[in-house]
Design a protein around this motif. Sequence first.
Motif, PDB file in Angstrom:
ATOM      1  N   HIS A   1       0.950  -1.159   0.024  1.00 27.75           N
ATOM      2  CA  HIS A   1       0.041   0.021   0.068  1.00 27.75           C
ATOM      3  C   HIS A   1       0.854   1.229   0.055  1.00 27.75           C
ATOM      4  CE1 HIS A   1      -3.286   2.484   0.833  1.00 27.75           C
ATOM      5  NE2 HIS A   1      -3.002   3.005   1.929  1.00 27.75           N
TER       6      HIS A   1
ATOM      7  N   TYR B   1       1.048   4.144   0.885  1.00 27.82           N
ATOM      8  CA  TYR B   1       1.064   5.084   1.788  1.00 27.82           C
ATOM      9  C   TYR B   1       1.817   4.993   3.189  1.00 27.82           C
ATOM     10  CZ  TYR B   1      -1.226   9.337   3.803  1.00 27.82           C
ATOM     11  OH  TYR B   1      -1.515  10.596   4.448  1.00 27.82           O
TER      12      TYR B   1
ATOM     13  N   HIS C   1      -8.687   7.920  -4.057  1.00 26.13           N
ATOM     14  CA  HIS C   1      -9.228   8.457  -2.922  1.00 26.13           C
ATOM     15  C   HIS C   1     -10.189   9.611  -3.137  1.00 26.13           C
ATOM     16  CE1 HIS C   1      -9.527   9.427   1.436  1.00 26.13           C
ATOM     17  NE2 HIS C   1      -9.139   8.266   1.536  1.00 26.13           N
TER      18      HIS C   1
HETATM   19  C1  GP9 Z   1      -4.811   5.401   3.436  1.00 31.64           C
HETATM   20  C2  GP9 Z   1      -6.137   4.711   2.552  1.00 31.64           C
HETATM   21  C3  GP9 Z   1      -7.363   5.487   2.624  1.00 31.64           C
HETATM   22  O1  GP9 Z   1      -3.851   4.616   3.536  1.00 31.64           O
HETATM   23  O2  GP9 Z   1      -6.299   3.342   2.659  1.00 31.64           O
HETATM   24  O3  GP9 Z   1      -8.147   5.106   3.792  1.00 31.64           O
HETATM   25  P1  GP9 Z   1      -9.614   5.551   3.877  1.00 31.64           P
HETATM   26  O4  GP9 Z   1      -9.718   7.007   4.135  1.00 31.64           O
HETATM   27  O5  GP9 Z   1     -10.334   5.201   2.386  1.00 31.64           O
HETATM   28  O6  GP9 Z   1     -10.506   4.662   5.094  1.00 31.64           O
END
Ligand code: GP9
Length: 630
Positions: free
Chosen positions: A355, A357, A421
């Motif tokens: 992932h 992030y 997102h």
């Molecule tokens: C961040 C991503 C977003 O790492 O997975 O999470 P969300 O805001 O969609 O729960």
Amino acid sequence: MLKFEETFGEKLGRILGKPYILEIIFALFTICSIFTKTIYLQYTLKLKEPPFTLFNDISTYILLTSVIFILSIVLFTPKRFRGILYITNIITSILLFSDALYGRYYGIPLTIPILYQIGFVDDISQSIFSLLKIKDVVFFIDLPIMGFLIFLLRNKDVKKRRRNILLRSGIIISVILVSVFSFKAKAKDVDRSRHAYERKNIAKDFGSLYFHGFDIYDFAKQRITQNMPLNDEEKHIIREFFKKKEDKKSQYFGKVPDKNLIVIQVEAMQEFVVDLVIEGKEVTPFLNKLKDNSFYFNNIYYQTAGGNTSDAEFMLNTSLYPAVTGAVNYLYPTNDFLTLGKIMKDRGYVSQAFHGYEPSFWNRETVYRNYGYDKFYSVIDFDLDDIRGWAISDKSFFKQSLDISLENEKFFSFLITLSSHHPYGGFSDIDLYTGRFEDTQVGNYLKSMRYVDTAIESLFKELEERGELDNTIIVIYGDHSGLYLDQRTLVEDLLGLDGSIIDWYKIQKVPLWIYTGSQLPGRTIEKVGGQIDILPTILDLMGIDHPYALGTSLLIEGPGSCIKRDGTVIFHDYYYDNAEKRLYHINTNNPVENPTVVEKALDKQKELMVSDIILRKDLLKNNKILEILK
Ligand code: GP9
Ligand code: MN
């Protein structure tokens, strides 16, 4: 005898015991040094960005916390206070120094669940020298000075002290009350919702000492509940459920046993985008075509709750329901689970999660270790060569994740995308004209879905070029809703809905594709299900049993159902709204009376109870559950 009037200081000294001045100086010195270290930690971990400010909310809280802490020690233990303060300072310094090292790597101070898993020490020890900074002497520079002071002052203590317990207790209580109230008053302005998904925001807002306090409290609370024995009712619920649970298998059981496995959890993808045409163009042309040679499930409702994305990851891995409030990832990060990662590892696969992030977000670093994955790749492991939205673009993310995966002969890779997102601002370059939805969130969302579609297409192409496509099972599904109630009118306009809330509920679905290579013909399956059923479906195809999955394979013929975390149950023909306690017919959207279906819905709700008990009592640990089922 002459009597001189006492000064206030002398009076206080007489009451508190002399030489209080030395004590206070020593205490203040300790406060200042711990305070400096916590502030330094904030900046060195980039929890706080320069310019440096001393008197902001955070530092006030930190100072306050230290003052309460130190003053309590001074006032309670006047005799040996210097030693105690010194030891406190040493322990705090070691803790903050460890926070600095760990945090430079993972972006967050240490937590108890992390300490529980000693594996991280490996990661850090390999890069320990790159993580160290000269400035870190700040954590220890005061310690020799303080040690020397203690030595100098060793005979300066007055052996007998007059104590006024009442006054001392009064001062302590007042200090604590004032601190607690002013803290609470300040904390009111802090947006605590940010703490739900990213714990390091607690450290940002309230300081690292508060962060550790909260972490310890949280961990202890969970451990205490977990160790309380099950009551008879809980045992009964568990027994009844597993007694009734059928060990059904589909006609496809074990049909695709040995291929590599890639599971892609797509950020915010809702089912309605599949086959949707806007201004004459398909939104997801590649994924639409993919239905022709995959299993496609068009009636899967998302079941995520307080953990949002992380809840979807949890369901994929465990086939248990998310927690009733909060995120499982934070509530039960060290529980034992039978995860997809572990199952595949046991079968000789290398299990890895990806992932792009921050590793601390949704507590993933801790959780994926606990899930038994070989490695969790986060933003710190990727080459950030192409940025979109929050971090690395899905395209580059797929490419790099695939490169890493293909280094292994047999692999299971769990890919969690990010580009699409909310609120979908970064897709103006995407070639999809959305007509009257241009420059609206709905239009931008559609563009983001088109982008994801092309990114997934490139992943398939890459696999094909490398001759691995036929040897790979690819599962794709959405994590949760993408367009929320604030966009309802526009979404209804887009989809031609007439404004019924039941219609709105009916679009709270995520798409699910299971591509099995070239062996099986494509098929669209309309059975109702939820994200909890994805794991059993994958295992069904691979011919693997999972005794504690609460979901069932979607490939088993017959009617399905799905329960959402709020107790709402969806059947093929009915929608049971748990808040209203009312049953609706799914085609007419009208309320209907049907006690048999309502009973079925109430029975389905027991699954949530079963899941909650498993989580709260950590029942899969050391096969505790088997004791109950005996
Ligand atoms: C961040 C991503 C977003 O790492 O997975 O999470 P969300 O805001 O969609 O729960
Ligand atoms: Mn998400």
